[in-house]
Design a protein around this motif. Structure first.
Motif, short mmCIF file in Angstrom:
data_model
loop_
_atom_site.label_atom_id
_atom_site.label_comp_id
_atom_site.label_asym_id
_atom_site.label_seq_id
_atom_site.Cartn_x
_atom_site.Cartn_y
_atom_site.Cartn_z
N PRO A 316 0.84 -1.21 0.00
CA PRO A 316 0.00 0.00 0.00
C PRO A 316 0.87 1.25 0.00
O PRO A 316 2.01 1.25 0.47
CB PRO A 316 -0.79 -0.13 1.30
N LYS A 317 0.32 2.31 -0.52
CA LYS A 317 1.03 3.59 -0.49
C LYS A 317 0.88 4.21 0.90
O LYS A 317 0.07 3.79 1.72
CB LYS A 317 0.49 4.53 -1.56
N PHE A 318 1.68 5.25 1.13
CA PHE A 318 1.74 5.84 2.46
C PHE A 318 0.73 6.96 2.64
O PHE A 318 0.37 7.29 3.77
CB PHE A 318 3.15 6.39 2.71
N THR A 319 0.27 7.56 1.53
CA THR A 319 -0.66 8.69 1.62
C THR A 319 -2.09 8.23 1.36
O THR A 319 -2.35 7.12 0.90
CB THR A 319 -0.28 9.77 0.58
N PHE A 320 -3.03 9.13 1.67
CA PHE A 320 -4.45 8.87 1.46
C PHE A 320 -4.97 9.72 0.31
O PHE A 320 -4.59 10.89 0.17
CB PHE A 320 -5.26 9.18 2.73
N SER A 321 -5.81 9.13 -0.52
CA SER A 321 -6.40 9.84 -1.65
C SER A 321 -7.83 10.24 -1.30
O SER A 321 -8.45 9.70 -0.38
CB SER A 321 -6.39 8.95 -2.90
N SER A 322 -8.35 11.19 -2.05
CA SER A 322 -9.72 11.67 -1.83
C SER A 322 -10.52 11.55 -3.12
O SER A 322 -9.98 11.72 -4.22
CB SER A 322 -9.69 13.13 -1.35
N TRP A 323 -11.80 11.28 -2.98
CA TRP A 323 -12.67 11.10 -4.15
C TRP A 323 -13.04 12.45 -4.73
O TRP A 323 -13.40 13.38 -4.00
CB TRP A 323 -13.91 10.32 -3.77
N ASP A 324 -12.94 12.56 -6.04
CA ASP A 324 -13.33 13.78 -6.75
C ASP A 324 -14.46 13.42 -7.69
O ASP A 324 -14.28 12.70 -8.68
CB ASP A 324 -12.14 14.35 -7.53
N GLU A 325 -15.65 13.91 -7.38
CA GLU A 325 -16.84 13.57 -8.16
C GLU A 325 -16.74 14.08 -9.58
O GLU A 325 -17.16 13.42 -10.54
CB GLU A 325 -18.08 14.14 -7.48
N LYS A 326 -16.15 15.24 -9.73
CA LYS A 326 -16.07 15.86 -11.06
C LYS A 326 -15.13 15.08 -11.97
O LYS A 326 -15.41 14.87 -13.15
CB LYS A 326 -15.57 17.30 -10.93
#
Length: 607
Positions: A316-326
């Motif tokens: 797994p990567k170390f950072t967290f991603s966020s969902w972008d609806e657009k």
């Protein structure tokens, strides 16, 4: 009858016997009657001499072996590198041809144009463009040629008149023009940077400037003045051919990804973040043979490159991603990229061949899990990265590869997917671009000049010939400066520590490093870029091997004063007693001999 005999009064008196000579007065404190012996003196001095003869054996037993190093030659090389900077020779030529020799002619004053080009090259060099170590803007030749039947040349010995016919070239197809100019033999067997100027080019709007993948470029246009032509030619010569098309903000030469031993290990890693969602593999051997082998071959003079690959799971990567609806995906901003690499879970350094001072470059294909698919890298301006990849200078590069379908495999039908040849082609094209960026070159195909935007043709080998020339010149200069600095530091270190062990192997490495450095400088002055790069790499590697030799690094060194302090408690008391005893015995012998001589002298006076 007794007869009395009387002496006559005339007889002489009888003689009295002589009295014995009187002995001189004897003083036992100041005189002695016997000669002093030499036995005690001989024994004492025998002990002293034997003790003194033992000192050379002692010094020999604690002697440190030191192979002679050429300190004078090292100083000469260091001073020469500082006082006489590298002057690589470069040969520039501009060839003017009409688009149609029958319907057009060229009205160009070669002398005026040559002066203008030289002036603009000098002006660019004064701004620091193309004047860094390894450049040749201070040691170049320039020749101009008009070729429209009967050639008019200016100091040209490389171009053969009539080799180019613009009417036979299709300037809409850059690849065919590039190959046609290469087959024309513009350099005539030498490394010459050529620019073909096609005057009154039909079918071209404005001015078209293209730099090929060999050592030539071409300009096609209509109605331009001498100053415009000189400006374009000077920019191509200096900014492209000499400076490698580099721009501000790129990685500098001193941060080139080449190890001190001249080796690079390219480690390619395919990371499956969660193999419970899907598992991907690749046919790396095919990529190695078709894409990497040609690139490694052309970079041979600059570095000895080896390749390895591996597939890892649960990374797994170390950072967290966020969902972008657009955007319809999970995004990562550029500020999160420094924390993307998870060094705790990504076990990338597996090569045992990359020990020592070799440089390891990691190239990672990251396959995200289903819960963050598709994973997109967002640029500071809000746009999505076209390559979905980023680089880390001196470390390598990372590319996020999203499966076409982000739906995870069923638990009962987990299959092993293989990356298709088309996907592998795209992935390794990105890696080649990242590798070029790590070398300080551009990954794009455009160069913005003062008047025009130039098209840069890409080579299937990853690096064009003029880029390889630039890298060879730059690495030669950097390696020679590095080896000179290392040898100078070794020289100062050895001279400052008389007790340092210098093995014969170190002496040979220093000698061969000096020879390789001088050979590199000689090849550079003659314009043999590849040979100078190879020699400079050897010079740096040998200098580093000598400086970090195990026999030097594994021993603690101490001064002669320290050695004296260690051995003096054992030998100083004994030596002082022996020396004082010898002095005392010599003084006693002189005193006793003086007593004897005094007794002898009084005896002579008394007699």
């Amino acid at each position: 009858m007794a007869e009395e005999i009387s002496e006559s009064p005339n007889d002489p008196p009888p003689e009295t016997p002589p009295s014995p000579p009187s002995e001189p007065e004897f003083d036992s404190k100041t005189m002695r009657k016997t000669k002093p012996g030499l036995k005690r003196l001989f024994l004492t001095f025998t002990v002293l001499v034997s003790f003194l003869l033992g000192f050379p054996f002692l010094f020999k037993s604690v002697e440190i072996y030191r192979s002679p190093l050429p300190f004078h030659d090292i100083d000469i090389l260091s001073n020469d590198v500082v006082s006489n900077p590298f002057l690589f020779p470069c040969h520039f030529q501009a060839i003017f041809v009409p688009s149609d020799p029958k319907s057009s002619s060229i009205d160009v004053n070669l002398d005026e144009l040559e002066l203008s080009i030289r002036s603009k090259i000098t002006k660019l060099a004064s701004k620091g463009i193309g004047s860094q170590c390894g450049a040749c803007t201070n040691n170049f030749t320039l020749s101009l040629t008009l070729d429209y039947g009967d050639c008019t040349q200016s100091l040209s010995k490389f171009y053969k008149c009539g080799s180019i016919r613009a009417v036979d070239l299709d300037f809409s197809d850059n690849e065919s023009v590039d190959e046609a100019l290469e087959s024309a033999g513009l350099d005539f067997g030498g490394k010459v940077y050529s620019v073909v100027v096609v005057v009154n080019g039909d079918g071209v709007e404005g001015v078209k400037v293209v730099v090929g993948k060999y050592r030539h470029a071409w300009i096609v246009g209509r109605d331009w003045g001498v100053e415009e032509v000189a400006e374009r030619l000077a920019e191509i010569f200096v900014k492209v051919f000499v400076n490698g098309g580099r721009e501000e903000g790129l990685i500098h030469g001193e941060f080139m990804p080449v190890g001190a031993d001249g080796r690079i290990v390219l480690s390619f890693n395919l990371l499956n973040a969660d193999p419970m969602d899907w598992t991907y593999d690749w046919d790396f051997q095919k990529i190695d043979e078709t894409l990497l082998a040609p690139m490694i071959d052309v970079l041979g003079p600059i570095a000895n490159i080896s390749v390895e690959s591996q597939v890892l799971y649960y990374t797994p990567k170390f950072t967290f991603s966020s969902w972008d609806e657009k955007l319809g995906g999970y995004t990562l901003s550029t500020k999160d990229l420094p924390f993307f690499v998870n060094s705790n879970e990504w076990h990338l350094d597996t090569s045992i061949a990359a020990g020592g001072r070799s440089k390891i470059l990691q190239f990672v294909v990251y396959v995200p899990s289903a819960k963050e698919c598709p994973l997109l890298l967002q640029l500071p301006n809000g746009e999505i990265s076209k390559t979905n990849a980023f680089i880390s200078p001196m470390w390598g590069g990372v590319m996020v590869w999203n499966p076409q379908s982000c739906s995870r495999d069923s638990d009962s039908e987990l299959v092993r997917h293989i990356l298709s040849p088309e996907d592998l082609q795209k992935v390794f094209e990105v890696f080649v671009g990242q590798f070029r960026q790590l070398f300080g070159l551009k990954s794009g195909s455009l160069h913005v000049g003062a008047l025009d935007t130039y098209s840069l043709l890409a080579s299937e080998k990853g690096f064009t010939e003029w880029e390889l020339d630039f890298l060879s010149r730059q690495h030669t200069c950097f390696n020679i400066h590095s080896s000179t600095t290392t040898l100078g530091s070794l020289s100062k270190l050895v001279q400052s520590l008389p007790r340092m062990i210098i093995m014969d192997e170190i002496g040979k490495q220093v000698k061969f490093s000096l020879e390789a450095a001088n050979l590199a400088r000689s090849n550079a002055s003659l314009g043999f870029y590849d040979a100078s790069a190879v020699s400079s790499r050897q010079a740096r590697s040998l200098a580093e091997d000598a400086f970090f030799h195990p026999s030097i690094m594994s021993v603690s060194y101490y001064s002669f004063e320290h050695c004296f302090a260690v051995y003096s408690p054992f030998f100083l008391p004994v030596s002082m007693h022996v020396l004082l005893a010898a002095l005392r015995e010599w003084r006693r012998y002189k005193q006793e001999k003086a007593k004897y001589l005094l007794w002898k002298a009084k005896g002579k006076v008394a007699s």
